[in-house]
Design a protein around this motif. Sequence first.
Motif, PDB file in Angstrom:
ATOM      1  N   ASP A  53      -5.260   3.881  18.195  1.00 27.32           N
ATOM      2  CA  ASP A  53      -5.652   5.109  17.386  1.00 27.32           C
ATOM      3  C   ASP A  53      -5.128   5.090  15.851  1.00 27.32           C
ATOM      4  O   ASP A  53      -5.566   5.059  14.832  1.00 27.32           O
ATOM      5  CB  ASP A  53      -5.261   6.463  17.930  1.00 27.32           C
ATOM      6  CG  ASP A  53      -5.921   6.815  19.225  1.00 27.32           C
ATOM      7  OD1 ASP A  53      -6.983   6.374  19.452  1.00 27.32           O
ATOM      8  OD2 ASP A  53      -5.552   7.538  20.151  1.00 27.32           O
ATOM      9  N   LEU A  54      -3.600   4.646  16.226  1.00 31.91           N
ATOM     10  CA  LEU A  54      -3.046   4.315  14.868  1.00 31.91           C
ATOM     11  C   LEU A  54      -3.488   2.944  13.974  1.00 31.91           C
ATOM     12  O   LEU A  54      -3.229   3.181  12.862  1.00 31.91           O
ATOM     13  CB  LEU A  54      -1.499   4.153  15.142  1.00 31.91           C
ATOM     14  CG  LEU A  54      -0.740   5.244  15.971  1.00 31.91           C
ATOM     15  CD1 LEU A  54       0.567   5.052  16.201  1.00 31.91           C
ATOM     16  CD2 LEU A  54      -1.014   6.390  14.926  1.00 31.91           C
ATOM     17  N   ARG A  55      -3.971   2.166  14.675  1.00 30.59           N
ATOM     18  CA  ARG A  55      -4.486   0.741  14.046  1.00 30.59           C
ATOM     19  C   ARG A  55      -5.937   1.361  13.286  1.00 30.59           C
ATOM     20  O   ARG A  55      -6.206   0.916  12.317  1.00 30.59           O
ATOM     21  CB  ARG A  55      -4.825  -0.280  15.032  1.00 30.59           C
ATOM     22  CG  ARG A  55      -3.365  -1.280  15.260  1.00 30.59           C
ATOM     23  CD  ARG A  55      -3.672  -2.385  16.031  1.00 30.59           C
ATOM     24  NE  ARG A  55      -4.315  -2.156  17.319  1.00 30.59           N
ATOM     25  CZ  ARG A  55      -3.664  -1.891  18.449  1.00 30.59           C
ATOM     26  NH1 ARG A  55      -2.273  -2.012  18.447  1.00 30.59           N
ATOM     27  NH2 ARG A  55      -4.305  -1.696  19.535  1.00 30.59           N
ATOM     28  N   GLU A  56      -6.718   2.109  14.069  1.00 33.66           N
ATOM     29  CA  GLU A  56      -7.888   2.669  13.612  1.00 33.66           C
ATOM     30  C   GLU A  56      -7.542   3.642  12.064  1.00 33.66           C
ATOM     31  O   GLU A  56      -8.361   3.457  11.200  1.00 33.66           O
ATOM     32  CB  GLU A  56      -8.646   3.244  14.437  1.00 33.66           C
ATOM     33  CG  GLU A  56     -10.027   3.762  14.141  1.00 33.66           C
ATOM     34  CD  GLU A  56     -10.834   4.335  15.260  1.00 33.66           C
ATOM     35  OE1 GLU A  56     -11.629   5.335  14.827  1.00 33.66           O
ATOM     36  OE2 GLU A  56     -10.598   4.124  16.284  1.00 33.66           O
ATOM     37  N   GLN A  57      -6.514   4.314  12.377  1.00 28.72           N
ATOM     38  CA  GLN A  57      -6.343   5.444  11.213  1.00 28.72           C
ATOM     39  C   GLN A  57      -5.712   4.436  10.108  1.00 28.72           C
ATOM     40  O   GLN A  57      -6.110   4.712   9.050  1.00 28.72           O
ATOM     41  CB  GLN A  57      -5.294   6.049  11.715  1.00 28.72           C
ATOM     42  CG  GLN A  57      -4.703   7.388  10.676  1.00 28.72           C
ATOM     43  CD  GLN A  57      -3.623   8.036  10.992  1.00 28.72           C
ATOM     44  OE1 GLN A  57      -3.020   7.672  11.929  1.00 28.72           O
ATOM     45  NE2 GLN A  57      -3.746   9.379  10.410  1.00 28.72           N
ATOM     46  N   ASP A  58      -5.159   3.532  10.378  1.00 28.00           N
ATOM     47  CA  ASP A  58      -4.525   2.544   9.220  1.00 28.00           C
ATOM     48  C   ASP A  58      -5.877   1.904   8.734  1.00 28.00           C
ATOM     49  O   ASP A  58      -5.539   1.704   7.255  1.00 28.00           O
ATOM     50  CB  ASP A  58      -3.653   1.517   9.917  1.00 28.00           C
ATOM     51  CG  ASP A  58      -2.915   0.278   8.550  1.00 28.00           C
ATOM     52  OD1 ASP A  58      -2.356   1.062   7.753  1.00 28.00           O
ATOM     53  OD2 ASP A  58      -3.365  -0.802   8.624  1.00 28.00           O
ATOM     54  N   ALA A  59      -6.730   1.190   9.454  1.00 26.58           N
ATOM     55  CA  ALA A  59      -7.796   0.671   8.666  1.00 26.58           C
ATOM     56  C   ALA A  59      -8.638   1.730   7.747  1.00 26.58           C
ATOM     57  O   ALA A  59      -9.158   1.395   6.701  1.00 26.58           O
ATOM     58  CB  ALA A  59      -8.621   0.155   9.882  1.00 26.58           C
ATOM     59  N   HIS A  60      -8.689   2.713   8.479  1.00 26.49           N
ATOM     60  CA  HIS A  60      -9.487   3.856   7.701  1.00 26.49           C
ATOM     61  C   HIS A  60      -8.878   4.221   6.422  1.00 26.49           C
ATOM     62  O   HIS A  60      -9.491   4.342   5.252  1.00 26.49           O
ATOM     63  CB  HIS A  60      -9.761   5.213   8.473  1.00 26.49           C
ATOM     64  CG  HIS A  60     -10.207   6.311   7.775  1.00 26.49           C
ATOM     65  ND1 HIS A  60     -11.637   6.293   7.517  1.00 26.49           N
ATOM     66  CD2 HIS A  60      -9.509   7.598   7.411  1.00 26.49           C
ATOM     67  CE1 HIS A  60     -11.569   7.600   6.832  1.00 26.49           C
ATOM     68  NE2 HIS A  60     -10.505   8.122   6.685  1.00 26.49           N
ATOM     69  N   ARG A 111      -9.346   1.482   3.812  1.00 28.27           N
ATOM     70  CA  ARG A 111     -10.889   1.840   3.240  1.00 28.27           C
ATOM     71  C   ARG A 111     -10.822   2.792   2.137  1.00 28.27           C
ATOM     72  O   ARG A 111     -11.484   3.021   1.392  1.00 28.27           O
ATOM     73  CB  ARG A 111     -11.841   1.690   4.363  1.00 28.27           C
ATOM     74  CG  ARG A 111     -12.191   0.588   5.289  1.00 28.27           C
ATOM     75  CD  ARG A 111     -13.365   0.655   6.002  1.00 28.27           C
ATOM     76  NE  ARG A 111     -13.252   1.993   7.184  1.00 28.27           N
ATOM     77  CZ  ARG A 111     -12.652   1.915   8.142  1.00 28.27           C
ATOM     78  NH1 ARG A 111     -11.894   0.668   8.641  1.00 28.27           N
ATOM     79  NH2 ARG A 111     -12.518   2.869   9.006  1.00 28.27           N
ATOM     80  N   MET A 112     -10.088   3.898   2.653  1.00 30.08           N
ATOM     81  CA  MET A 112     -10.403   5.043   1.678  1.00 30.08           C
ATOM     82  C   MET A 112      -9.474   4.638   0.289  1.00 30.08           C
ATOM     83  O   MET A 112      -9.862   5.077  -0.766  1.00 30.08           O
ATOM     84  CB  MET A 112      -9.651   6.305   2.180  1.00 30.08           C
ATOM     85  CG  MET A 112     -10.664   6.692   3.423  1.00 30.08           C
ATOM     86  SD  MET A 112     -12.046   7.400   2.928  1.00 30.08           S
ATOM     87  CE  MET A 112     -13.215   6.071   3.963  1.00 30.08           C
ATOM     88  N   ARG A 113      -8.393   4.112   0.473  1.00 32.52           N
ATOM     89  CA  ARG A 113      -7.478   3.759  -0.625  1.00 32.52           C
ATOM     90  C   ARG A 113      -8.524   2.872  -1.717  1.00 32.52           C
ATOM     91  O   ARG A 113      -8.279   2.775  -2.651  1.00 32.52           O
ATOM     92  CB  ARG A 113      -6.311   3.071  -0.271  1.00 32.52           C
ATOM     93  CG  ARG A 113      -5.328   2.693  -1.327  1.00 32.52           C
ATOM     94  CD  ARG A 113      -3.945   2.074  -0.553  1.00 32.52           C
ATOM     95  NE  ARG A 113      -3.226   1.609  -1.718  1.00 32.52           N
ATOM     96  CZ  ARG A 113      -2.292   2.463  -2.242  1.00 32.52           C
ATOM     97  NH1 ARG A 113      -1.981   3.689  -1.728  1.00 32.52           N
ATOM     98  NH2 ARG A 113      -1.336   2.010  -2.974  1.00 32.52           N
ATOM     99  N   SER A 165       0.857  -1.196   0.053  1.00 32.98           N
ATOM    100  CA  SER A 165      -0.133   0.074  -0.029  1.00 32.98           C
ATOM    101  C   SER A 165       0.838   1.332  -0.040  1.00 32.98           C
ATOM    102  O   SER A 165       0.320   2.271  -0.150  1.00 32.98           O
ATOM    103  CB  SER A 165      -0.853   0.035   1.285  1.00 32.98           C
ATOM    104  OG  SER A 165      -0.146   0.166   2.383  1.00 32.98           O
ATOM    105  N   SER A 166       2.162   1.089   0.318  1.00 30.20           N
ATOM    106  CA  SER A 166       3.075   2.320   0.314  1.00 30.20           C
ATOM    107  C   SER A 166       2.443   3.171   1.544  1.00 30.20           C
ATOM    108  O   SER A 166       3.109   4.494   1.544  1.00 30.20           O
ATOM    109  CB  SER A 166       3.016   3.059  -0.819  1.00 30.20           C
ATOM    110  OG  SER A 166       3.576   2.279  -1.949  1.00 30.20           O
ATOM    111  N   MET A 167       1.761   2.581   2.683  1.00 26.83           N
ATOM    112  CA  MET A 167       1.461   3.470   3.640  1.00 26.83           C
ATOM    113  C   MET A 167       2.230   2.759   4.940  1.00 26.83           C
ATOM    114  O   MET A 167       2.424   1.746   4.907  1.00 26.83           O
ATOM    115  CB  MET A 167       0.025   3.414   3.868  1.00 26.83           C
ATOM    116  CG  MET A 167      -0.880   4.030   2.791  1.00 26.83           C
ATOM    117  SD  MET A 167      -2.558   3.947   2.777  1.00 26.83           S
ATOM    118  CE  MET A 167      -3.032   2.665   3.929  1.00 26.83           C
TER     119      MET A 167
END
Length: 71
Positions: free
Chosen positions: A54-61, A64-66, A13-15
């Motif tokens: 918080d960081l895991r939730e941000q990663d999941a979000h 999904r956006m990607r 994902s390059s994230m």
Amino acid sequence: MNKFYWDFVNQTSSMPVPPGLYRVKLTAGSYSATQPMRLLVDPRVAADGVTAADLREQDAHNGRMREMTAD
């Protein structure tokens, strides 16, 4: 002694990846070994009140956006 470098970025994902447990695999010829590795929250980020959850939730979000933008 050998060292390895990982910039904490998911190659797919390059994230950046969130904190958590990961497995490191070394393969050289026919030899292969796997070891666990724990990636911790950057203390500077944690000082601002950001948690691993918080960081895991941000990663999941972000994932999904990607996926949505790829469609």
